[in-house]
Design an enzyme around this catalytic site. Structure first.
Site, PDB file in Angstrom:
ATOM      1  N   GLU A 240       0.845  -1.204   0.000  1.00 32.59           N
ATOM      2  CA  GLU A 240       0.000   0.000   0.000  1.00 32.59           C
ATOM      3  C   GLU A 240       0.881   1.255   0.000  1.00 32.59           C
ATOM      4  O   GLU A 240       0.598   2.226  -0.717  1.00 32.59           O
ATOM      5  CB  GLU A 240      -0.939  -0.011   1.199  1.00 32.59           C
ATOM      6  CG  GLU A 240      -1.961   1.105   1.191  1.00 32.59           C
ATOM      7  CD  GLU A 240      -2.943   1.030   0.038  1.00 32.59           C
ATOM      8  OE1 GLU A 240      -3.062   2.037  -0.697  1.00 32.59           O
ATOM      9  OE2 GLU A 240      -3.595  -0.015  -0.141  1.00 32.59           O
TER      10      GLU A 240
ATOM     11  N   GLU B 250       1.990   6.184  -7.260  1.00 38.96           N
ATOM     12  CA  GLU B 250       0.968   7.130  -7.701  1.00 38.96           C
ATOM     13  C   GLU B 250       1.445   8.574  -7.559  1.00 38.96           C
ATOM     14  O   GLU B 250       1.246   9.385  -8.464  1.00 38.96           O
ATOM     15  CB  GLU B 250      -0.330   6.922  -6.919  1.00 38.96           C
ATOM     16  CG  GLU B 250      -1.052   5.660  -7.305  1.00 38.96           C
ATOM     17  CD  GLU B 250      -2.355   5.459  -6.554  1.00 38.96           C
ATOM     18  OE1 GLU B 250      -2.623   6.201  -5.569  1.00 38.96           O
ATOM     19  OE2 GLU B 250      -3.116   4.557  -6.950  1.00 38.96           O
TER      20      GLU B 250
END
Length: 135
Positions: free
Chosen positions: A45, A52
């Site tokens: 994560e 991103e």
């Protein structure tokens, strides 16, 4: 974690797994597998967030390759989360322990109230607390 709803959801899930584990007589190997699984989901994560953010930094406009990188990183998180669910089923699926948990909470109303309050707090933590800061 203020801007990462999914990380907060993973944290809540990990807390519940650790609470559930208290009802089981887990071997050291099972505990290690649970810890590795939890930390793998956390690590992926975080890596997804890094990919991103980096993709948004180097390519603020829509870009096919940046999209592929983001989708691939998100897919890695999804695969790790699915594998965590499978590990959980393999370790925790035991009808006898389910009955033990049911009896425990029916005999200990304060513990039942505590788990209900924990559920409310978990929901607030995961979905409400930082809602305005996600944007």
């Amino acid at each position: 974690i203020k801007s990462e709803t999914n990380m907060r959801i993973h944290i809540v899930a990990a807390v519940y797994v650790l609470i559930l584990a208290q009802f089981y007589d887990l071997s050291k190997a099972q505990i290690v597998v649970l810890c590795i699984t939890i930390f793998l989901v956390f690590a992926l994560e975080m890596l997804n967030t890094a990919v991103e953010s980096l993709a948004d930094l180097v390519s603020p406009e829509k870009n096919k390759l940046a999209g592929i990188a983001k989708d691939t990183a998100a897919g890695a998180v999804l695969v790790s989360a699915i594998s965590a669910v499978i590990v959980g089923f393999v370790i925790f699926w035991d009808r006898n322990v389910f009955e033990k948990i049911r009896i425990y909470f029916s005999d200990n109303i304060l513990s039942l109230i505590g788990i209900i309050l924990l559920s409310v707090l978990a929901y607030i933590f995961a979905f409400v607390l930082f809602k305005n800061k996600n944007k």
